[in-house]
Scaffold this motif. Structure first.
Motif, PDB file in Angstrom:
ATOM      1  N   GLY A   1      39.496 139.039  19.066  1.00  7.79           N
ATOM      2  CA  GLY A   1      39.783 139.380  20.360  1.00  7.79           C
ATOM      3  C   GLY A   1      41.141 139.188  20.711  1.00  7.79           C
ATOM      4  N   TYR A   2      42.007 138.575  19.502  1.00  9.46           N
ATOM      5  CA  TYR A   2      43.577 138.562  19.778  1.00  9.46           C
ATOM      6  C   TYR A   2      44.072 139.668  19.107  1.00  9.46           C
ATOM      7  CZ  TYR A   2      42.518 133.944  21.470  1.00  9.46           C
ATOM      8  OH  TYR A   2      41.934 133.034  22.485  1.00  9.46           O
ATOM      9  N   LYS A   3      45.067 140.452  19.441  1.00 15.45           N
ATOM     10  CA  LYS A   3      45.847 141.354  18.666  1.00 15.45           C
ATOM     11  C   LYS A   3      47.292 140.960  18.439  1.00 15.45           C
ATOM     12  CE  LYS A   3      47.358 146.238  18.684  1.00 15.45           C
ATOM     13  NZ  LYS A   3      47.244 147.702  19.386  1.00 15.45           N
ATOM     14  N   LEU A   4      47.135 140.464  17.147  1.00 11.43           N
ATOM     15  CA  LEU A   4      48.556 139.874  16.442  1.00 11.43           C
ATOM     16  C   LEU A   4      49.647 141.360  16.072  1.00 11.43           C
ATOM     17  CD1 LEU A   4      47.195 137.595  13.728  1.00 11.43           C
ATOM     18  CD2 LEU A   4      48.853 136.856  15.641  1.00 11.43           C
ATOM     19  N   PRO A   5      50.651 141.180  16.634  1.00 12.87           N
ATOM     20  CA  PRO A   5      51.773 142.149  16.444  1.00 12.87           C
ATOM     21  C   PRO A   5      52.096 142.114  15.074  1.00 12.87           C
ATOM     22  CG  PRO A   5      52.675 140.274  17.339  1.00 12.87           C
ATOM     23  CD  PRO A   5      51.321 139.965  17.447  1.00 12.87           C
ATOM     24  N   ALA A   6      52.493 143.550  14.812  1.00 13.81           N
ATOM     25  CA  ALA A   6      53.167 143.714  13.340  1.00 13.81           C
ATOM     26  C   ALA A   6      54.411 142.732  13.152  1.00 13.81           C
ATOM     27  CB  ALA A   6      53.448 144.973  13.005  1.00 13.81           C
ATOM     28  N   ILE A   7      54.660 142.427  12.041  1.00 15.57           N
ATOM     29  CA  ILE A   7      55.659 141.528  11.600  1.00 15.57           C
ATOM     30  C   ILE A   7      56.891 142.748  11.161  1.00 15.57           C
ATOM     31  CG2 ILE A   7      56.823 139.777  10.088  1.00 15.57           C
ATOM     32  CD1 ILE A   7      54.727 138.710  11.961  1.00 15.57           C
ATOM     33  N   PRO A   8      58.010 142.812  11.499  1.00 19.62           N
ATOM     34  CA  PRO A   8      59.044 143.629  11.332  1.00 19.62           C
ATOM     35  C   PRO A   8      59.418 143.036   9.899  1.00 19.62           C
ATOM     36  CG  PRO A   8      59.997 141.848  12.756  1.00 19.62           C
ATOM     37  CD  PRO A   8      58.350 141.645  12.668  1.00 19.62           C
ATOM     38  N   VAL A   9      58.675 143.521   8.991  1.00 23.78           N
ATOM     39  CA  VAL A   9      58.871 143.022   7.592  1.00 23.78           C
ATOM     40  C   VAL A   9      60.136 143.218   7.130  1.00 23.78           C
ATOM     41  CG1 VAL A   9      58.183 144.984   6.279  1.00 23.78           C
ATOM     42  CG2 VAL A   9      57.799 142.731   5.405  1.00 23.78           C
ATOM     43  N   SER A  10      61.132 144.274   7.508  1.00 24.34           N
ATOM     44  CA  SER A  10      62.501 144.777   6.828  1.00 24.34           C
ATOM     45  C   SER A  10      63.479 143.506   7.226  1.00 24.34           C
ATOM     46  CB  SER A  10      62.682 145.995   7.535  1.00 24.34           C
ATOM     47  OG  SER A  10      62.874 145.923   8.742  1.00 24.34           O
ATOM     48  N   LYS A  11      63.172 142.945   8.438  1.00 20.50           N
ATOM     49  CA  LYS A  11      63.839 141.557   8.774  1.00 20.50           C
ATOM     50  C   LYS A  11      63.543 140.406   8.219  1.00 20.50           C
ATOM     51  CE  LYS A  11      64.939 143.884  13.468  1.00 20.50           C
ATOM     52  NZ  LYS A  11      64.796 143.939  14.660  1.00 20.50           N
ATOM     53  N   VAL A  12      62.492 140.206   7.578  1.00 21.96           N
ATOM     54  CA  VAL A  12      62.188 139.082   6.779  1.00 21.96           C
ATOM     55  C   VAL A  12      62.681 139.180   5.300  1.00 21.96           C
ATOM     56  CG1 VAL A  12      60.239 137.855   6.091  1.00 21.96           C
ATOM     57  CG2 VAL A  12      60.032 138.928   8.270  1.00 21.96           C
TER      58      VAL A  12
ATOM     59  N   GLY B   1      50.167 128.749  11.372  1.00 20.44           N
ATOM     60  CA  GLY B   1      50.928 130.001  11.771  1.00 20.44           C
ATOM     61  C   GLY B   1      51.854 129.892  12.956  1.00 20.44           C
ATOM     62  N   THR B   2      52.552 130.806  13.210  1.00 16.77           N
ATOM     63  CA  THR B   2      53.710 130.911  13.991  1.00 16.77           C
ATOM     64  C   THR B   2      53.998 132.271  14.639  1.00 16.77           C
ATOM     65  OG1 THR B   2      55.910 129.972  14.801  1.00 16.77           O
ATOM     66  CG2 THR B   2      55.353 130.791  12.471  1.00 16.77           C
ATOM     67  N   PRO B   3      54.034 132.305  16.062  1.00 17.05           N
ATOM     68  CA  PRO B   3      54.629 133.708  16.379  1.00 17.05           C
ATOM     69  C   PRO B   3      56.094 133.942  16.342  1.00 17.05           C
ATOM     70  CG  PRO B   3      54.446 132.108  18.349  1.00 17.05           C
ATOM     71  CD  PRO B   3      53.684 131.315  17.048  1.00 17.05           C
ATOM     72  N   GLU B   4      56.813 132.927  15.969  1.00 21.07           N
ATOM     73  CA  GLU B   4      58.188 132.907  15.777  1.00 21.07           C
ATOM     74  C   GLU B   4      58.460 133.352  14.339  1.00 21.07           C
ATOM     75  OE1 GLU B   4      59.542 129.125  16.989  1.00 21.07           O
ATOM     76  OE2 GLU B   4      59.410 129.576  19.031  1.00 21.07           O
ATOM     77  N   TRP B   5      58.133 134.581  13.955  1.00 22.58           N
ATOM     78  CA  TRP B   5      58.446 135.161  12.369  1.00 22.58           C
ATOM     79  C   TRP B   5      59.870 134.852  12.130  1.00 22.58           C
ATOM     80  CZ3 TRP B   5      62.247 138.571  12.219  1.00 22.58           C
ATOM     81  CH2 TRP B   5      62.589 139.460  13.305  1.00 22.58           C
ATOM     82  N   TRP B   6      60.805 134.795  12.877  1.00 24.86           N
ATOM     83  CA  TRP B   6      62.191 134.730  12.569  1.00 24.86           C
ATOM     84  C   TRP B   6      62.708 133.399  12.089  1.00 24.86           C
ATOM     85  CZ3 TRP B   6      60.339 135.658  17.267  1.00 24.86           C
ATOM     86  CH2 TRP B   6      60.403 134.594  18.349  1.00 24.86           C
ATOM     87  N   SER B   7      61.523 132.333  12.401  1.00 21.08           N
ATOM     88  CA  SER B   7      61.902 131.023  11.951  1.00 21.08           C
ATOM     89  C   SER B   7      61.612 130.689  10.481  1.00 21.08           C
ATOM     90  CB  SER B   7      61.023 129.891  12.652  1.00 21.08           C
ATOM     91  OG  SER B   7      59.704 130.109  12.651  1.00 21.08           O
TER      92      SER B   7
END
Length: 205
Positions: A40-51, A166-172
């Motif tokens: 029921g939760y919609k995880l946003p796409a990761i801006p993979v080009s920034k990873v 997991g973490t919502p802070e992909w930039w970390s």
């Protein structure tokens, strides 16, 4: 001439080009960081080009005496390895404990939880009194610090207080900024969660 194999091959090439892939021993593994709906939760796409590419999920050659199914965390390189057969491992980029919160040792995965409740420990609440509102636990959700999945680490039958989560802070990812837990991209912890068994050995070094 049967063109079906050619069409299948071209389709595979196009798909891996779009998603980003790693080729190991002639096989192709594709890591997807697209948006996903889960429980029921919609995880946003990761801006993979920034990873950075090295922190994206991929199969790598990895020699170790540890048996397949073991998790090895390299806090210096910011990598987590899930040991696979035949000298391979699934490698994930991670975020680790900031200065003063680092730890190392061997533990076991005692529990696995999907969309876990996060309860800040007492020392954290003392450092950050605003978190006292979550003393009874923060409900699951997209902003929950444990993200979509958590693996609970125990040693000698006791909770270490540390998690692989997991973490919502992909930039970390690739940085040292947690309070000691090992954090992964939400899409990566979901992948790892499905691979790791309760009781698995976890080595943090």
């Amino acid at each position: 001439m049967d063109i079906k194999p050619l069409l299948l091959a071209s389709g595979m090439i196009a798909a891996t080009a779009l998603a980003g892939c790693s080729t190991v021993g002639g096989s192709v593994y594709t890591a997807s960081y697209a948006s996903i709906t889960d429980a029921g939760y919609k995880l946003p796409a990761i801006p993979v080009s920034k990873v950075p590419e090295q922190y994206r999920r991929q199969i790598v050659s990895y020699e170790t005496k540890e048996k397949p199914g073991t998790v090895i965390v390299d806090t210096t390189s910011k990598f987590l390895y899930f040991v696979m057969p035949e000298g391979k491992a699934m490698r994930y980029g991670i975020g680790v404990g900031k200065e003063g919160f680092e730890w190392s040792g061997t533990a076991r995965v005692a529990m696995k939880r999907e969309w876990p409740v996060w309860t800040p420990p007492a020392p954290m609440i003392r450092r950050r009194p605003e978190l006292a509102v979550y003393r009874g636990g923060m409900q699951p959700g997209l902003q929950n610090p444990l993200g979509a999945r958590a693996l609970y680490l125990y040693k000698g039958g006791r909770d270490t207080g540390y998690r692989l989560h997991g973490t919502p802070e992909w930039w970390s990812i690739g940085k040292a900024m947690s309070s000691g837990c090992i954090r992964l991209l939400n899409q990566d912890i979901m992948d790892l969660y499905d691979r790791v068994e309760v009781g698995a050995k976890v080595i943090v070094k």
